[in-house]
Design an enzyme around this catalytic site. Structure first.
Site: not given
Length: 829
Positions: A376-377
């Site tokens: 999630c980055n």
């Protein structure tokens, strides 16, 4: 037996935390805090006590900060975006900006969706840009009061990099400007990753907003977070919605609303998760008792990361090539700039990246739990892996989305592997992980690694139990590695200097199964025939071998029509319960029953006719993310399975109402208008393997195993529906379509194998060497076999698949292979 290395994803809860919490619930009655009775007052007072405990943990007081409970860090970030006093574009005064570091979690970047709807511009800032941004604005522009917000992570959840907390003071004072713009800067410090293993002193580093999730610290409870708001900005926050408990007074019949005075009560819509908040009190107590505090956690976890990084970064192949590529901004020398996270990709001896899904599968075989993907980055993933914006869009078009297992696109990685340590991590955890990398990537001669010689403990050695605590219930001593020991920590292979990829051996397995190889097949050659047919009536249970079998609209009739689920209704497979392979179902078409047998159990039968009357409860289940309509097969078979497997479980069956309730999938490679109806399979209606491919793989595996495998055992491990006998190994990978008698199939892709092939289908015992051998034999891939889907029938013959039927393939290049002119040609009609 599990080595858990995803503490950045979630901490693990200690048993003492659960016991303290449940004892509390047994001894006290906690009512809804929005009431005035005795139990409600007890709840309210306990919640207020927990608020103070949180403030104490972060070295601040209620005079400076307010605690607003949320469902997690993400909800806290959404609340900030919705309530910050933005000034939109188009007004008479200068407009606001939302700036965020590109090395930020998706939940931070997602705030720009709200700001865009408010006509506020968002500006992404790269880490290097903020470091070069030290320039004070002119004096006349410093008086501007337009509010801007800058968000950055205290610790990158991708790489563990700790960004300077001094940025908070520098940005708020104007010494550091994210962008050259007049106005007043506020700082959002995303602390979710940081506070799981490091102390945060808000008395010194006074950010305006600090969102956190408590499961990152304690492991329990989940679904609970908080937003710490600096009281200096709290009165400026805007609120439009008012839910239960937030209003001091309002009228239902006209526009009148007066909010509560307390900032926390004003922003906590509805009843807070009060029992979970009470659990936090015990979380803080247990954390302090077990560890001695966050500073000791920081030192302990960093020591483990430092040691692991040191060994990992020095691993070399015999040709001097590195075993891993680590994605880091630091050299792991200082716990103030690096957290206990190591992000990397595994390489082969030629420097090519092994897909993270393959590494994850291998790790699972060793009971090692890691995290894979982009975490999630996306910003950090792009920065470290060199993925361009165009690459991300191209990968999406290729079918890759966040969180899936597509790890390589055109040979380039879409993500990586992450390991992270927590306060209950031990030195043995680090060694187990390193031994796994060595065992799967290096030969015995390469793996002479002096673990003990490179590591010295400052006092007594780490105890043997899984938790690294000494007799005083404090954390274990710090691992020390001297510079001299690091210099000595080299391998003979490094003396070879710069390395070159070795010349491929002509007889190697990798050359044999190269993707570019076109199968040699001449007219008049040996025919390809169906050698075996298997169906698996109950998903993940034993195979039922047949000589011929009807074909339905979902594949072989009754193939994977049933599945075993646990007490929560979740599908069980051999990954979780290997003994499922000892459950032997067989279909009797004449008697219209399925007979289920297992050693030590009386046989039990289940009717083939659908039982979807009033007494059957239709429910929705999920199989590999696909929704399917199912119904329960009753208490009798549930008791039988529970007795044999030794755990509570039930048998459920897919509902036959195909029109509205089928398990359908728009399969890649088929016409976009074709909805393929599937049973409870993972990917496709049929799975095909080739005996010649099995034989070649058997030779490779037998060379690595002490005891050679029987060919029949290997075939069973790969759990195919159709086993063919072809002249060439792996020639099936070059096929686009095949015909078997009157039946036509389209090849929809290779089958990427998981750890189930490591399970002996006769005994239920695991042997992780099988998957490792397959990976080595296939040149870093774990593909074996091909998936097939039915093409529309073009023949009046009945839909039956038979052993001995001839297989006529069409190459991917659409060059049809001529059928052999043999008198032995058979037709399945």
């Amino acid at each position: 037996g599990i080595t858990y290395l995803d503490h950045a994803g979630s901490a693990l809860f200690p048993e003492s935390l659960l016991k303290a919490f449940t004892d509390d619930l047994r001894n006290n009655i906690y009512g809804n805090p929005h009431s005035q009775n005795i139990s409600s007052k007890l709840t309210y007072d306990t919640i207020e006590h927990v608020r103070y405990r949180i403030l104490q943990h972060f070295h601040t007081t209620a005079e400076d900060y307010t605690i607003i409970f949320t469902s997690g860090c993400t909800a806290a970030l959404k609340l900030i975006a919705e309530s910050f006093p933005w000034i939109p574009e188009g007004t008479k005064q200068p407009s606001s900006r939302f700036c965020y570091l590109t090395d930020s979690h998706t939940s931070v970047v997602g705030m720009r969706g709200i700001t865009a709807s408010m006509n506020v511009l968002s500006v992404p800032i790269k880490p290097k840009e903020i470091l070069l941004a030290k320039s004070r604005l002119p004096a006349e522009e410093q008086n501007c009061t337009t509010p801007h917000l800058f968000s950055y992570p205290a610790q990158s959840n991708f790489s563990g990099t700790k960004y300077p907390l001094s940025w908070i003071r520098d940005i708020k004072s104007g010494r550091l400007c994210p962008i050259k713009l007049p106005g007043k800067w506020f700082v959002l410090l995303d602390a979710a990753s940081y506070v799981s293993s490091s102390p945060l002193d808000l008395g010194v580093h006074q950010a305006d907003f600090i969102p956190i999730s408590f499961y990152k610290i304690f492991g329990f409870p989940t679904g609970l977070g908080a937003l710490l708001v600096n009281n200096r900005i709290a009165p400026l926050l805007r609120k439009t919605y008012f839910g239960g408990g937030t209003a001091a007074a309002y009228l239902a019949g006209e526009e009148f609303y007066f909010p509560r005075k307390s900032i926390a009560e004003r922003f906590e819509d509805g009843t807070v998760s009060f029992l979970d908040i009470i659990a936090l009190k015990h979380g803080f107590d247990v954390l302090e008792k077990l560890t001695g505090g966050m500073e000791k956690i920081k030192q302990h976890t960093f020591a483990l990361a430092h040691y692991t990084y040191t060994v990992l970064s020095n691993l070399k192949y015999a040709n001097g090539a590195p075993v891993v590529r680590i994605y880091s901004d630091t050299d792991f020398s200082n716990p103030d700039v690096q957290g206990p996270i190591i992000n990397f990709n595994v390489l082969d001896e030629n420097g090519q990246v092994l897909g993270f899904s393959q590494v994850d599968s291998m790790a699972s075989l060793h009971n090692i739990h890691v995290r894979t993907g982009c975490f999630c980055n996306t910003g950090a993933c792009q920065m470290h892996l060199g993925i361009s914006n165009e690459d991300v869009q191209k990968n999406l078009q290729a079918g890759h989305v966040c969180g899936d297992n597509i790890d390589l696109v055109d040979g380039r990685p879409t993500g990586s592997v992450r390991i992270s340590f927590g306060y209950m991590s031990s030195f043995e955890d680090a060694q187990t992980f390193l031994n796994f990398i060595i065992a799967t990537r290096l030969s015995n001669s390469d793996a002479e690694i002096p673990f003990q010689s490179v590591t010295k403990l400052t006092t007594e050695s780490v105890p043997d139990d899984h938790l690294s605590f000494n007799k005083e219930d404090k954390l274990s001593p710090i691992l020390q590695i001297s510079d001299r020991e690091l210099r000595n920590f080299q391998y003979e292979a490094e003396t070879t200097g710069s390395w070159q990829p070795p010349e491929p051996e002509s007889e190697s397995m990798r050359a044999t199964v190269s993707e570019t190889a076109v199968p040699m097949y001449r007219k008049g050659g040996k025919p390809i025939t169906v050698a075996k047919i298997y169906l698996y009536p109950i998903k993940s249970c034993s195979a039922f071998e047949v000589t011929e079998w009807p074909v339905g609209n979902q594949g072989l009739l009754y193939d994977r029509n049933w599945m075993v689920v646990n007490q929560n209704g979740v599908c069980m497979t051999q990954k979780q319960e290997p003994r499922l392979c000892l459950v032997n179902p067989s279909i009797d078409l004449k008697q219209k029953i399925m007979v289920i047998q297992a050693e030590g159990m009386d046989p039990i039968s289940v009717p083939l006719e659908d039982n979807t009357g009033k007494e059957a409860v239709i429910c929705e289940s999920k199989v590999c993310s696909h929704r399917v309509k199912t119904y329960d097969c009753g208490e009798r078979i549930a008791g039988w399975l529970s007795t044999f497997l030794g755990r509570s479980c039930r048998l459920i069956r897919q509902s036959s109402d195909v029109k509205s309730q089928s398990h359908q999938k728009n399969t890649k490679g088929l016409s976009s208008a074709t909805n393929i109806s599937l049973s409870l399979v993972n990917e496709a209606q049929y799975l095909l393997i080739n005996v010649a491919s099995i034989l070649q793989l058997k030779e490779h595996i037998s060379a690595r195993l002490k005891e050679p495998l029987e060919i029949e055992e290997l075939i069973q491990r790969f759990r195919a529906n159709i086993v063919i006998s072809a002249p060439e190994s792996f020639e099936e990978e070059e096929w686009a379509e095949i015909s078997i008698g009157a039946l036509q199939f389209q090849v929809v892709g290779p089958c990427s194998r998981c750890q189930i092939i490591c399970i002996d289908q006769q005994s239920g015992e695991r042997n992780k060497e099988i998957l490792q051998s397959l990976s080595a034999a296939r040149g870093r891939k774990t593909n074996f076999g091909i998936y097939l889907m039915n093409q529309p029938l073009c023949s009046p013959f009945s839909d039956t698949l038979s052993i001995g039927s001839q297989v006529l393939p069409v190459l991917k290049e659409n060059t049809e292979i001529q059928p052999p002119t043999s008198s032995e040609e058979k037709c399945s009609g």
